[in-house]
Design a protein around this motif. Structure first.
Motif, short mmCIF file in Angstrom:
data_model
loop_
_atom_site.label_atom_id
_atom_site.label_comp_id
_atom_site.label_asym_id
_atom_site.label_seq_id
_atom_site.Cartn_x
_atom_site.Cartn_y
_atom_site.Cartn_z
N ASP A 79 -4.72 -4.45 5.67
CA ASP A 79 -5.05 -3.16 5.11
C ASP A 79 -6.30 -3.40 4.11
O ASP A 79 -6.15 -4.36 3.38
CB ASP A 79 -3.85 -2.48 4.41
N GLU A 116 -9.21 2.24 0.59
CA GLU A 116 -10.42 2.96 0.61
C GLU A 116 -11.32 2.79 -0.57
O GLU A 116 -10.64 2.76 -1.72
CB GLU A 116 -9.86 4.46 0.62
N THR A 144 -18.12 7.04 8.03
CA THR A 144 -17.03 6.91 8.14
C THR A 144 -16.62 7.88 9.56
O THR A 144 -16.80 9.06 9.58
CB THR A 144 -15.84 7.10 7.30
N PRO A 173 -5.80 7.90 6.51
CA PRO A 173 -5.12 6.55 6.16
C PRO A 173 -3.76 6.61 5.49
O PRO A 173 -3.63 7.55 4.64
CB PRO A 173 -6.25 5.95 5.23
N ILE A 196 -15.56 -2.12 6.78
CA ILE A 196 -13.97 -2.39 6.65
C ILE A 196 -13.51 -3.69 6.99
O ILE A 196 -13.05 -4.60 6.50
CB ILE A 196 -13.18 -1.31 6.96
N THR A 248 -12.40 -3.21 13.21
CA THR A 248 -11.65 -1.92 12.84
C THR A 248 -11.21 -1.27 14.09
O THR A 248 -11.95 -1.13 15.06
CB THR A 248 -12.41 -1.05 11.88
N THR A 261 -7.66 1.22 7.04
CA THR A 261 -7.96 1.74 5.56
C THR A 261 -6.65 2.12 5.07
O THR A 261 -5.89 2.76 6.01
CB THR A 261 -9.25 2.74 5.37
#
Length: 456
Positions: free
Chosen positions: A275, A278, A303, A310, A350, A394, A425
């Protein structure tokens, strides 16, 4: 192509996550509508009404509507108006007619100014009434037009002849003379009744008396589409096209979303998911200084919008446990002392943050080195002292072809892909005033002291 059903929640997600882009496109559409209004001149429309007395069937009214917009009527109106550079063919596109309740033909004219629209409607209505009066008797031939009048003259002559015969029959002293006078009077009465019925049945008397119900009103506003309508239509059109474009892109999206699909595309095992919190709205990355990246971030394009919201993260300790478990699996899969190459797709922020956290949690065992690889033309450094490659990315960011290209690049650099880590995220919960101590903190016992030595 994605086969997911388009739901209202999907449209709501587009409106929430792409609201800045949609607002900008709506403004662009409004400017486009305004520019169109400058190119297309304003038009004005008004109507003149013509009353058709008598009994009319629906098909007859439709025929009169066609007559009102026929080339003959419009050409006569164009010749009477005498507008420079405007022919009857052009006016036919500006004139319309319709039948309304009460046997009324509504004739509408459209022109560049209110005065011209008023004159056009009045002139077409006038020419329509005149033309309809000419053809009401069955044609435009002069002989056909004079036949009813000649018939009336013959009836008058016949009446005079009957009168002369009645006078010649005498004052009625004999039975024969009385019968003759009676027969002549009956013949005169029958002839008058027949002429009355003929007048009533004559279409020239029953349907030729069309009346223009006053002049057309001068228009006070523009005819649709007005400038305001064009601006609103442009904004709405661009907004809807943007939403439809997002939906179409989502249907055509072939990016892998699930961990098993990603692991299968890379031909390696999934070591776990980690994880990444954000980023807050005020946080800026170094690459955001690039103009293109700043624009994408400003419009919210940095994004993906089609990923689920999320989930909420428990706490930092729980997130660190996930990273430590991944590091433990790496130790089991690499010989000691291990050194691995952490491959991150270029532009995946990410995954880059997750790789940095893995390096921090590994504490040099195994020793991790992070490299970013271009997805368009992937190239991985040749093998030196590394014993394998770990790919961090991701979910929902790359297609199967792109991941296969990264795996081939690792093979070309003689790196064996030892595992895959998928980053996602999470939303961080607000920190409490009394937070949990860090994992490496030394636990302490609470001691309550007493005056005489105290006890634990």
């Amino acid at each position: 192509m994605s086969e997911d059903t388009i739901r209202l929640a999907t449209i709501g997600r587009i409106l929430r996550r792409r609201r800045r882009l949609l607002a900008v496109l709506a403004v662009v559409g409004a400017l486009f509508g305004y520019g169109t209004s400058l190119v297309v001149p304003p038009r004005y429309t008004t109507s003149a009404s013509v009353l058709l007395p008598g009994q009319w069937e629906e098909r007859e009214l439709l025929t009169q509507v066609d007559v009102a917009t026929s080339s003959t009527v419009v050409d006569r109106a164009a010749a009477t108006l005498g507008w420079t550079g405007v022919s009857g063919a052009e006016l036919r596109d500006r004139v319309t007619a319709e039948a309304t309740d009460g046997n009324i033909i509504k004739i509408s004219g459209t022109a560049d100014t209110p005065e011209q629209a008023q004159r056009l409607s009045d002139q077409v209505a006038r020419q329509f009434v005149e033309f309809a009066a000419r053809i009401a008797g069955g044609g435009t031939d002069s002989e056909a037009a004079t036949e009813p009048e000649a018939l009336r003259k013959k009836v008058e002559e016949t009446n005079r002849r009957i009168t002369d015969l009645a006078n010649a029959a005498g004052p009625g002293q004999t039975v024969e003379s009385v019968q003759g006078r009676t027969t002549l009077e009956k013949l005169r009465t029958s002839l008058e009744q027949a002429m009355t019925k003929l007048d009533e049945a004559d279409p020239a008397t029953s349907k030729a008396g069309m009346v223009v119900m006053g002049p057309a009103a001068r228009p006070t506003g523009e005819a649709p589409p007005t400038r305001t309508q064009l601006i609103v239509a442009g904004a709405l059109l661009f907004f809807l096209l943007a939403v439809i474009g997002h939906l179409a892109a989502a249907r055509m999206n072939r990016r892998l979303r699930t961990e098993p699909e990603i692991a299968a595309a890379l031909g390696s095992a999934l070591l776990g998911t980690v994880d990444v919190p954000e980023e807050r709205s005020g946080t800026h990355r170094p690459e955001d200084r690039v103009p293109r990246a700043r624009v994408r971030r400003l419009l919210g394009l940095d994004t993906p919008w089609d990923l689920p919201t999320p989930p909420s993260s428990g706490d930092e300790a729980g997130r660190r446990i996930r990273y430590r478990r991944v590091c433990a699996r790496l130790r089991d899969r690499t010989p000691a002392p291990g050194r691995l190459l952490v491959v991150v797709p270029d532009g995946d922020e990410i995954a880059r943050r997750a790789a940095g956290q893995l390096v921090a949690e590994a504490h040099g065992d195994p020793l991790l080195r992070v490299v970013e690889v271009s997805v368009d033309r992937p190239a991985v450094p040749d093998r030196d002292t590394e014993s394998g490659a770990l790919i961090v990315l991701t979910a929902g960011s790359r297609t199967a072809e792109e991941l296969a290209g990264i795996a081939e690049a690792c093979a070309d650099g003689r790196h064996e892909v030892v595992g895959v880590v998928v980053a996602g995220t999470v939303r961080v919960r607000p920190t409490r005033s009394a937070g949990r101590p860090p994992d490496d903190a030394t636990p302490a016992l609470a001691v309550r002291g007493h005056a005489n030595g105290g006890s634990v």
